[in-house]
Write a protein that holds these residues in place. Sequence first.
Motif, short mmCIF file in Angstrom:
data_model
loop_
_atom_site.label_atom_id
_atom_site.label_comp_id
_atom_site.label_asym_id
_atom_site.label_seq_id
_atom_site.Cartn_x
_atom_site.Cartn_y
_atom_site.Cartn_z
N PRO A 60 139.90 62.33 -11.89
CA PRO A 60 139.82 63.75 -12.28
C PRO A 60 139.10 64.01 -13.60
N ALA A 61 139.54 63.38 -14.68
CA ALA A 61 138.92 63.62 -15.98
C ALA A 61 137.48 63.11 -16.00
N GLY A 62 137.24 61.98 -15.33
CA GLY A 62 135.89 61.42 -15.29
C GLY A 62 134.91 62.31 -14.55
N LEU A 63 135.39 62.97 -13.48
CA LEU A 63 134.52 63.88 -12.72
C LEU A 63 134.09 65.06 -13.57
N LEU A 64 135.01 65.60 -14.36
CA LEU A 64 134.68 66.72 -15.22
C LEU A 64 133.67 66.31 -16.30
N ALA A 65 133.90 65.14 -16.90
CA ALA A 65 132.96 64.65 -17.90
C ALA A 65 131.59 64.39 -17.27
N GLY A 66 131.57 63.87 -16.05
CA GLY A 66 130.32 63.62 -15.35
C GLY A 66 129.55 64.90 -15.05
N LEU A 67 130.28 65.97 -14.75
CA LEU A 67 129.63 67.26 -14.47
C LEU A 67 128.89 67.76 -15.72
N VAL A 68 129.55 67.66 -16.87
CA VAL A 68 128.92 68.11 -18.12
C VAL A 68 127.70 67.25 -18.45
N LEU A 69 127.86 65.92 -18.34
CA LEU A 69 126.76 65.02 -18.67
C LEU A 69 125.61 65.18 -17.69
N SER A 70 125.91 65.47 -16.44
CA SER A 70 124.85 65.66 -15.45
C SER A 70 124.01 66.88 -15.78
N ALA A 71 124.67 67.94 -16.26
CA ALA A 71 123.93 69.14 -16.65
C ALA A 71 122.97 68.83 -17.79
N VAL A 72 123.42 68.03 -18.76
CA VAL A 72 122.55 67.65 -19.87
C VAL A 72 121.43 66.75 -19.39
N SER A 73 121.76 65.81 -18.50
CA SER A 73 120.77 64.87 -17.99
C SER A 73 119.66 65.58 -17.22
N VAL A 74 120.04 66.57 -16.40
CA VAL A 74 119.05 67.32 -15.63
C VAL A 74 118.18 68.16 -16.56
N ALA A 75 118.79 68.78 -17.57
CA ALA A 75 118.03 69.63 -18.48
C ALA A 75 117.04 68.81 -19.29
N VAL A 76 117.45 67.62 -19.72
CA VAL A 76 116.58 66.78 -20.55
C VAL A 76 115.61 65.98 -19.69
N GLY A 77 116.07 65.55 -18.53
CA GLY A 77 115.24 64.73 -17.66
C GLY A 77 115.34 63.26 -17.99
N VAL A 78 116.54 62.70 -17.91
CA VAL A 78 116.75 61.28 -18.24
C VAL A 78 116.39 60.42 -17.04
#
Length: 395
Positions: A60-78
């Motif tokens: 549960p907590a990892g999925l929420l953290a992954g959602l936030v990090l994914s948004a940053v990753s997509v915006a930056v283009g990692v």
Amino acid sequence: MEQLWLTEILKSIGRFFLHPVFYYAIILALVAGAARVKRERNDFHIRIYSSFLELRDLFPAGLLAGLVLSAVSVAVGVAVPLTVLAAVAALTIVFSLAGNFRFLSPAFTIGIPILAFSAVKWLPAGVQEKIGSPSFGMLAGISVMTGLLLIAEGFLMLTSGAKNIPPKLRKSRRGLTVGAFSAKRLWLVPVVCFLPSGPISLPFSWWPVMGWGGHTFSLVLVPFLLGFQHQIQSTLPAPAVKRIGTQVIWAGVLTAAIGAAGIWLPYLPVSAAGFAVLARGWISIRHRIRENNASYYFTQQNDGIIVLSVIPGSKADKMGLVTGEIISKCNGQAVRNMDEFYRALQINPAYCKLEVIDTNGEVRFAQGALYEGEHYELGILTVENKMNLETDEAL
């Protein structure tokens, strides 16, 4: 174009469920839970938490953290090459097999591959081509992701790392039995990254922010396995975990900042990875030194019985007893050990009234009705001398 993106999103989800770390994390959580229950039964002759505790905490907590990090990753283009992803997965499995979850910090599982692939750049061009050495632009993006995952690790420690920490019994330097806590957690954090080749072209002229030198890409949903493990014996577990979590967050912020500066200075991503490894290692070493030099918190007390832990759902839990409190009186009688506690309970077999010194040093009362035979199952775990350990560590 929309259909192509949808296809790539579905493929990335499929790649997630094909990733070996996803299934390995589930197995590792189950094995860790079984080992913990075995230790609990060995120390206290009772199971404190369910053997599925680690598995329940995995997602549960990892999925929420992954959602936030994914948004940053997509915006930056990692962008992360397959060779780096493979190295991260391999190190994750190897470090976990070593039996210590503290090495599952992204500082180690990602930082070390960055250092290794940067060293490849000193090898002949033919060797670099075979290994697939990433560009400095890619290393910058990966080092920023390392910092962001470190921040996620710290926040996960602050929000859920101090919950349901199992107690343990160990020997002090003088050979006495003392209480301690094994703060140990696993989180599976799925993050959307980009492979530096694929059917999708660049959607914007300014994207990716952290250029990796490619013109097409494909999506991949990567399961990063985060973990930490620290023994706590000189203080209450929650403040110790929060202190470490705060330090990890700051290490992640600095790592991400140094890595981002690698857009302009090509060798800074390597410096960021090196800093992450050293900072996370120093946080662990500093905590260990602090614990070894401090006095033990959970030992026999002169003014009562210290509560090492409370079994969830037990009578003691319903009475509001918590870790670190000291039971000074039971049914009006002063108690200093378990024998005195049992005798005091017999004064009123149908009702239990405790005088408790809380963790702030203030006196409060906890009380509740008992049923026949229930005073043997209050759910209090405490620390006694070794001579009484066989029968008195669980109430």
